[in-house]
Every structure is written in C-alpha cells, then in structure tokens.
Design a protein around this motif. Structure first.
Motif, PDB file in Angstrom:
ATOM      1  N   HIS A  14       0.708  -1.197   0.233  1.00 15.41           N
ATOM      2  CA  HIS A  14      -0.073  -0.061  -0.149  1.00 15.41           C
ATOM      3  C   HIS A  14       0.834   1.158  -0.039  1.00 15.41           C
ATOM      4  O   HIS A  14       1.933   1.242   0.681  1.00 15.41           O
ATOM      5  N   PHE A  15       0.414   2.261  -0.767  1.00 13.81           N
ATOM      6  CA  PHE A  15       1.373   3.485  -0.920  1.00 13.81           C
ATOM      7  C   PHE A  15       0.489   4.607  -0.018  1.00 13.81           C
ATOM      8  O   PHE A  15      -0.513   4.960  -0.621  1.00 13.81           O
ATOM      9  N   PRO A  16       0.950   5.220   0.845  1.00 17.17           N
ATOM     10  CA  PRO A  16       0.302   6.335   1.723  1.00 17.17           C
ATOM     11  C   PRO A  16       0.260   7.574   0.586  1.00 17.17           C
ATOM     12  O   PRO A  16       1.443   7.796   0.173  1.00 17.17           O
ATOM     13  N   VAL A  17      -0.837   8.330   0.339  1.00 20.71           N
ATOM     14  CA  VAL A  17      -0.601   9.521  -0.579  1.00 20.71           C
ATOM     15  C   VAL A  17      -1.465  10.380   0.447  1.00 20.71           C
ATOM     16  O   VAL A  17      -2.497  10.257   1.075  1.00 20.71           O
ATOM     17  N   SER A  18      -1.291  11.571   0.326  1.00 23.79           N
ATOM     18  CA  SER A  18      -1.836  12.821   0.536  1.00 23.79           C
ATOM     19  C   SER A  18      -2.903  13.511  -0.618  1.00 23.79           C
ATOM     20  O   SER A  18      -2.259  13.556  -1.509  1.00 23.79           O
ATOM     21  N   VAL A  27      -4.675   5.733   1.366  1.00 23.41           N
ATOM     22  CA  VAL A  27      -3.592   4.864   0.978  1.00 23.41           C
ATOM     23  C   VAL A  27      -4.056   4.192  -0.473  1.00 23.41           C
ATOM     24  O   VAL A  27      -5.445   3.855  -0.723  1.00 23.41           O
ATOM     25  N   VAL A  28      -3.105   3.978  -1.142  1.00 29.51           N
ATOM     26  CA  VAL A  28      -3.403   3.303  -2.485  1.00 29.51           C
ATOM     27  C   VAL A  28      -3.166   1.821  -2.457  1.00 29.51           C
ATOM     28  O   VAL A  28      -1.958   1.511  -1.976  1.00 29.51           O
ATOM     29  N   ARG A  29      -4.142   0.965  -2.485  1.00 35.05           N
ATOM     30  CA  ARG A  29      -4.039  -0.284  -2.326  1.00 35.05           C
ATOM     31  C   ARG A  29      -3.507  -0.945  -3.497  1.00 35.05           C
ATOM     32  O   ARG A  29      -4.403  -1.660  -4.161  1.00 35.05           O
ATOM     33  N   ALA A  30      -2.369  -0.733  -3.928  1.00 36.84           N
ATOM     34  CA  ALA A  30      -1.883  -1.260  -5.138  1.00 36.84           C
ATOM     35  C   ALA A  30      -1.647  -2.674  -5.514  1.00 36.84           C
ATOM     36  O   ALA A  30      -1.987  -3.399  -6.364  1.00 36.84           O
ATOM     37  N   VAL A  31      -1.163  -3.382  -4.321  1.00 37.23           N
ATOM     38  CA  VAL A  31      -1.354  -4.942  -4.270  1.00 37.23           C
ATOM     39  C   VAL A  31      -1.942  -5.156  -2.850  1.00 37.23           C
ATOM     40  O   VAL A  31      -1.461  -4.927  -1.804  1.00 37.23           O
ATOM     41  N   GLY A  48      -3.288  -7.582 -16.932  1.00 43.47           N
ATOM     42  CA  GLY A  48      -4.393  -6.802 -16.365  1.00 43.47           C
ATOM     43  C   GLY A  48      -4.290  -5.287 -16.969  1.00 43.47           C
ATOM     44  O   GLY A  48      -3.157  -4.861 -17.339  1.00 43.47           O
ATOM     45  N   GLU A  49      -5.350  -4.565 -16.584  1.00 43.33           N
ATOM     46  CA  GLU A  49      -5.044  -3.277 -17.290  1.00 43.33           C
ATOM     47  C   GLU A  49      -4.257  -2.234 -16.549  1.00 43.33           C
ATOM     48  O   GLU A  49      -3.647  -2.567 -15.272  1.00 43.33           O
ATOM     49  N   SER A  50      -3.916  -1.168 -16.819  1.00 45.05           N
ATOM     50  CA  SER A  50      -2.854  -0.300 -16.410  1.00 45.05           C
ATOM     51  C   SER A  50      -3.433   0.042 -15.097  1.00 45.05           C
ATOM     52  O   SER A  50      -4.656   0.367 -14.759  1.00 45.05           O
ATOM     53  N   GLY A  51      -2.614   0.119 -13.860  1.00 43.60           N
ATOM     54  CA  GLY A  51      -3.116   0.597 -12.599  1.00 43.60           C
ATOM     55  C   GLY A  51      -3.595  -0.656 -11.840  1.00 43.60           C
ATOM     56  O   GLY A  51      -4.003  -0.530 -10.731  1.00 43.60           O
ATOM     57  N   SER A  52      -3.315  -1.995 -12.493  1.00 44.95           N
ATOM     58  CA  SER A  52      -4.105  -3.027 -11.836  1.00 44.95           C
ATOM     59  C   SER A  52      -2.995  -3.536 -10.551  1.00 44.95           C
ATOM     60  O   SER A  52      -3.437  -4.284  -9.556  1.00 44.95           O
ATOM     61  N   GLY A  53      -1.710  -3.053 -10.661  1.00 41.19           N
ATOM     62  CA  GLY A  53      -0.797  -3.357  -9.651  1.00 41.19           C
ATOM     63  C   GLY A  53       0.117  -4.486 -10.208  1.00 41.19           C
ATOM     64  O   GLY A  53       0.945  -4.934  -9.225  1.00 41.19           O
ATOM     65  N   LYS A  54       0.535  -4.579 -11.101  1.00 43.68           N
ATOM     66  CA  LYS A  54       1.420  -5.615 -11.791  1.00 43.68           C
ATOM     67  C   LYS A  54       3.001  -5.250 -11.731  1.00 43.68           C
ATOM     68  O   LYS A  54       3.400  -5.952 -11.107  1.00 43.68           O
ATOM     69  N   THR A  55       3.040  -3.913 -12.142  1.00 45.39           N
ATOM     70  CA  THR A  55       4.550  -3.447 -11.572  1.00 45.39           C
ATOM     71  C   THR A  55       4.897  -3.625 -10.346  1.00 45.39           C
ATOM     72  O   THR A  55       5.859  -3.979  -9.810  1.00 45.39           O
ATOM     73  N   THR A  56       4.049  -3.055  -9.333  1.00 42.28           N
ATOM     74  CA  THR A  56       4.189  -3.103  -7.945  1.00 42.28           C
ATOM     75  C   THR A  56       4.532  -4.492  -7.497  1.00 42.28           C
ATOM     76  O   THR A  56       5.257  -4.692  -6.681  1.00 42.28           O
ATOM     77  N   THR A  57       3.524  -5.524  -7.910  1.00 38.40           N
ATOM     78  CA  THR A  57       3.868  -6.804  -7.791  1.00 38.40           C
ATOM     79  C   THR A  57       5.409  -7.368  -8.126  1.00 38.40           C
ATOM     80  O   THR A  57       6.112  -7.875  -7.239  1.00 38.40           O
ATOM     81  N   SER A 279     -10.177   3.975  -8.914  1.00 45.65           N
ATOM     82  CA  SER A 279      -8.850   4.393  -8.136  1.00 45.65           C
ATOM     83  C   SER A 279      -8.504   3.396  -6.963  1.00 45.65           C
ATOM     84  O   SER A 279      -9.678   3.006  -6.193  1.00 45.65           O
ATOM     85  N   PRO A 280      -7.444   2.768  -6.937  1.00 47.17           N
ATOM     86  CA  PRO A 280      -7.100   2.056  -5.812  1.00 47.17           C
ATOM     87  C   PRO A 280      -7.053   2.431  -4.354  1.00 47.17           C
ATOM     88  O   PRO A 280      -7.006   1.830  -3.200  1.00 47.17           O
ATOM     89  N   VAL A 281      -7.407   3.918  -4.286  1.00 49.29           N
ATOM     90  CA  VAL A 281      -7.661   4.526  -3.134  1.00 49.29           C
ATOM     91  C   VAL A 281      -8.874   4.546  -2.492  1.00 49.29           C
ATOM     92  O   VAL A 281      -9.310   4.319  -1.261  1.00 49.29           O
TER      93      VAL A 281
HETATM   94  N1  LIG Z   1       5.194   5.066  -5.635  1.00 53.20           N
HETATM   95  C1  LIG Z   1       3.755   5.101  -5.691  1.00 53.20           C
HETATM   96  N2  LIG Z   1       3.029   5.833  -5.067  1.00 53.20           N
HETATM   97  C2  LIG Z   1       1.727   6.007  -5.022  1.00 53.20           C
HETATM   98  N3  LIG Z   1       0.864   5.231  -5.723  1.00 53.20           N
HETATM   99  C3  LIG Z   1       1.631   4.122  -6.578  1.00 53.20           C
HETATM  100  C4  LIG Z   1       2.840   4.258  -6.635  1.00 53.20           C
HETATM  101  N4  LIG Z   1       3.498   3.087  -7.398  1.00 53.20           N
HETATM  102  C5  LIG Z   1       2.221   2.898  -8.063  1.00 53.20           C
HETATM  103  N5  LIG Z   1       1.201   3.594  -7.506  1.00 53.20           N
HETATM  104  C6  LIG Z   1      -0.456   3.285  -7.994  1.00 53.20           C
HETATM  105  O1  LIG Z   1      -0.524   1.984  -7.638  1.00 53.20           O
HETATM  106  C7  LIG Z   1      -1.470   1.342  -8.517  1.00 53.20           C
HETATM  107  C8  LIG Z   1      -0.754   0.235  -9.300  1.00 53.20           C
HETATM  108  O2  LIG Z   1       0.375   0.687  -9.977  1.00 53.20           O
HETATM  109  P1  LIG Z   1       1.043  -0.309 -10.725  1.00 53.20           P
HETATM  110  O3  LIG Z   1       1.821  -1.278 -10.213  1.00 53.20           O
HETATM  111  O4  LIG Z   1       2.310   0.581 -11.475  1.00 53.20           O
HETATM  112  O5  LIG Z   1       0.154  -0.995 -12.147  1.00 53.20           O
HETATM  113  P2  LIG Z   1       0.266  -1.537 -13.542  1.00 53.20           P
HETATM  114  O6  LIG Z   1       1.752  -1.883 -13.534  1.00 53.20           O
HETATM  115  O7  LIG Z   1      -0.738  -2.788 -13.383  1.00 53.20           O
HETATM  116  O8  LIG Z   1      -0.112  -0.401 -14.294  1.00 53.20           O
HETATM  117  C9  LIG Z   1      -1.738   2.567  -9.320  1.00 53.20           C
HETATM  118  O9  LIG Z   1      -2.993   3.261  -9.090  1.00 53.20           O
HETATM  119  C10 LIG Z   1      -0.760   3.563  -8.999  1.00 53.20           C
HETATM  120  O10 LIG Z   1      -0.840   5.012  -9.447  1.00 53.20           O
END
Ligand SMILES: Nc1ncnc2c1ncn2[C@@H]1O[C@H](COP(=O)(O)OP(=O)(O)O)[C@@H](O)[C@H]1O
Ligand code: SF4
Ligand SMILES: [Mg+2]
Length: 334
Positions: A14-18, A27-31, A48-57, A279-281
C-alpha cells in the motif's frame, strides 16, 4: 518441472498518499493480497489493465520496493528476510527488464559499462575478460560487439531494449521479471523483441514473470496466466485452459478485447470492458469489478469473492461460480 522456483503468498503493498485541500492521508492499495507460483523454466503471464498493480507486484518480488506484508520464497530462500548484503549477492538470480529502456538505462554510461556493470559489481569479470563477455552478450541479443563503445541515445527504442535485455542476462539469472518489455516500442519491432525473449528463455531455461496489459501479446507465449484487477488475482490457470474456459467476466472481457479484428469472428466479440479502472484509493465495495461487470448480481455489491478452484490448476474469484449454470458459461472459442 514439478517443484516451484518462486512462491509468493499474501503479498501486500500500500502506498500512503496525501489528497485534497487538507492533505488527508489515504492509501493506494496497489497490491492487496497476491499469491503466485512460478516453476523453473516457466513463463507466467501477469495480465491486467494499467493501474491493476502488476509493476508493484513485480518490484516487490524483486525487493526493488519493500512489501508491507507477505512472504516471497525463491528456491528455498525467504527473500523478504535477506539483509541488504545478502540481497545484493542474491540479486544475480533474479533480474528485471523494464518497460521503458530509455529511462532505465543511465544515459551517461556506455553500452559496455551498462551491460558489464553487473559482472563487475559481482566480481565475475574485469578488464579484457569483461570486454569479451560483454561482446558476447551483445551478440546474443542481436547487437554488434562494437555497440559497446556507444551511448544508449545512439540507438533506436528496440535496440535500447536489447541493451536492457543483455544487462539482465549478464548474470545468467534463473528468473526475470519482464515488465511490459515491448509496450513502449513501435509495433514493427515488438515481435522481434518478444521472439528474442522467448529464444533466450528456451536456451537458458529461465523462468519469466511476463507482465502485460493485453492478453493478445502474451497469450501464446505463456505457460500459465494470472489475471490481476485492482490489486488482486481474479483468475489463474494454464494459458490453454484460460483461452478455452475462462470463467471470470474480467478475463473474458480481456480476451474478447484482444481478439483479432476479423469480421468473420465478430459474433465472438463481447462488448469491451465498460468504464475505467477505479482508483485503488477508493475501492468498490464487494467484488472490486462490480461497477463494470456485465454479469453482476446484487450480492456482488456487498460480498468480496474469494479465489476458488474451478479445474485442474485453475482458480477464479467470482460469485457466479456458486450459482449454477451461468457460472461456467465459457469464453467463446473463436
Ligand atoms: N510510488 C507510488 N506511490 C503512490 N501510488 C503508486 C506508486 N506506485 C504505483 N502506485 C499506484 O498503484 C497502482 C498500481 O500501479 P502499478 O503497479 O504501476 O500498476 P500496473 O503496473 O498494473 O499499471 C496505481 O494506481 C498507481 O498509481
Ligand atoms: S463476483 Fe459479480 S461483479 Fe464480480 S466478476 Fe463475478 S459476477 Fe462480476
Ligand atoms: Mg506497470
């Protein structure tokens, strides 16, 4: 290929955001609780579509970012318990190929330094031996050894990605996270880079976590596919099984939108996925897919479906799986 090389359980990031005028903490619940298994020499597609959390995983698995929770085991080693020093040594076994080679390659370093750096850092080669090894790596990815003298800006996007691949390959890893490695490239060179990655994977029997937003690109090269939506895996199974018997409405829509534009197969197309990924927020209640799901029933708004086994190595998270016939209405095979 029976034993598992990589096991991921309960991964959370999870990423904390303001946000807003008063900068309230959200909180962005990315994964949000991901399980994955990768066998040696296997290609697992993460789609999965952009924003689904693949890169973060992918980055959490490699510990390029630190997960909030979950366990990552690689060949019997608990990756999330490694100290920084241990992690540095371990890194040679797990590598990454980034989406955008232009931003991931230091523009001030020559290609020789970029590709040779991992060999130097790990004390594997230096001097003439390093130069020879880099030359061989460049040849393996289809570049001239003389390319080592040049800088990344002197290459096209496709060639830059070849440099990124040579760098990832340098330490002969057993596992590579390929994070949308062709989505920033011209369509004309995408197939060449995909073919190169598949050829190298076969030659060195590496395992890949192959991230893509589109099933069309990865469907044919993956052994298995995991479909991700808003931080969760919603369906996983062999590529063949998912192509023929996808049961989750999101997977069916993804397959549908990646079918070839052949008018004779138009009847097989279902409507594209309506709306945008939320939004994952501010996640939807119940099933995260319910605001966009063409098959939603009332309980989808309140109850969160869990992954259930629906066949050999095939799991999906959808309430329809418990309510009879509709549940196993297969993806139309075209
Ligand atoms: N460093 C970060 N801080 C805040 N939010 C983030 C950060 N990195 C990714 N996110 C958010 O987490 C979610 C998943 O992102 P990401 O893993 O890049 O997805 P994908 O690769 O599937 O497009 C998105 O909503 C993205 O905006
Ligand atoms: S649980 Fe309901 S909303 Fe979610 S995918 Fe299944 S039918 Fe659609
Ligand atoms: Mg991404």
């Amino acid at each position: 290929m029976s034993e598992t090389l990589l096991t991921v359980r309960g991964l959370v990031k999870h990423f904390p955001v303001s946000t807003g005028l008063f900068s309230s903490r959200q909180v962005v619940r990315a994964v949000d609780g991901v399980d994955l298994d990768v066998k040696p020499g296997e290609i697992l597609g993460l789609v999965g579509e952009s924003g689904s959390g693949k890169t973060t995983t992918g980055r959490s698995i490699l510990r390029l970012i630190e997960a909030d929770a979950g366990r990552i085991d690689f060949d019997g080693i608990e990756v999330n318990r490694l100290s920084r020093g241990q992690l540095r040594r371990f890194r040679r076994r797990m590598q990454v190929i980034f989406q955008d080679p232009s931003s991931s390659l230091n523009p001030r370093m020559t290609v020789r330094s970029l590709v040779g750096e991992p060999l130097l850092v790990h004390g594997i080669a230096h001097g003439a031996e390093l130069k020879r090894k880099v030359g061989r790596l460049l040849e393996e990815v289809g570049l001239e050894p003389s390319a080592g003298e040049l800088y990344p800006r002197e290459f096209s996007g496709g060639q830059r990605q070849r440099i990124g691949i040579a760098r990832a390959l340098a330490l002969r890893p057993e596992f590579i996270v390929c994070d949308e490695p062709v989505s920033s490239l011209d369509v004309s060179v995408q197939a060449q880079i995909i073919n190169l990655l598949v050829e190298l994977q076969r030659r060195y029997r590496m395992a890949y976590l192959f991230i893509a937003h589109d099933l069309g690109l990865v469907g044919h090269l993956c052994d298995r596919i995991a479909v991700m939506y808003l931080g969760r895996i919603v369906e996983e199974g062999s590529a063949e099984r998912l192509r023929m018997h996808a049961v989750h409405p999101y997977t069916k829509a993804l397959f549908s939108s990646s079918l070839p534009a052949d008018p004779s197969k138009a009847r097989c197309r279902t409507a594209p996925i309506p709306g945008e990924i939320p939004s994952p927020v501010d996640l939807p209640s119940g099933c995260r897919f319910h605001p966009r799901c063409p098959e939603a029933v009332p309980r989808c708004r309140t109850e969160d479906p869990q992954l259930k086994t629906v066949g050999e190595g095939h799991r999906a998270a959808c309430h329809l799986l418990e309510t009879g016939e509709d549940a196993l209405r297969n993806h139309p095979v075209c």
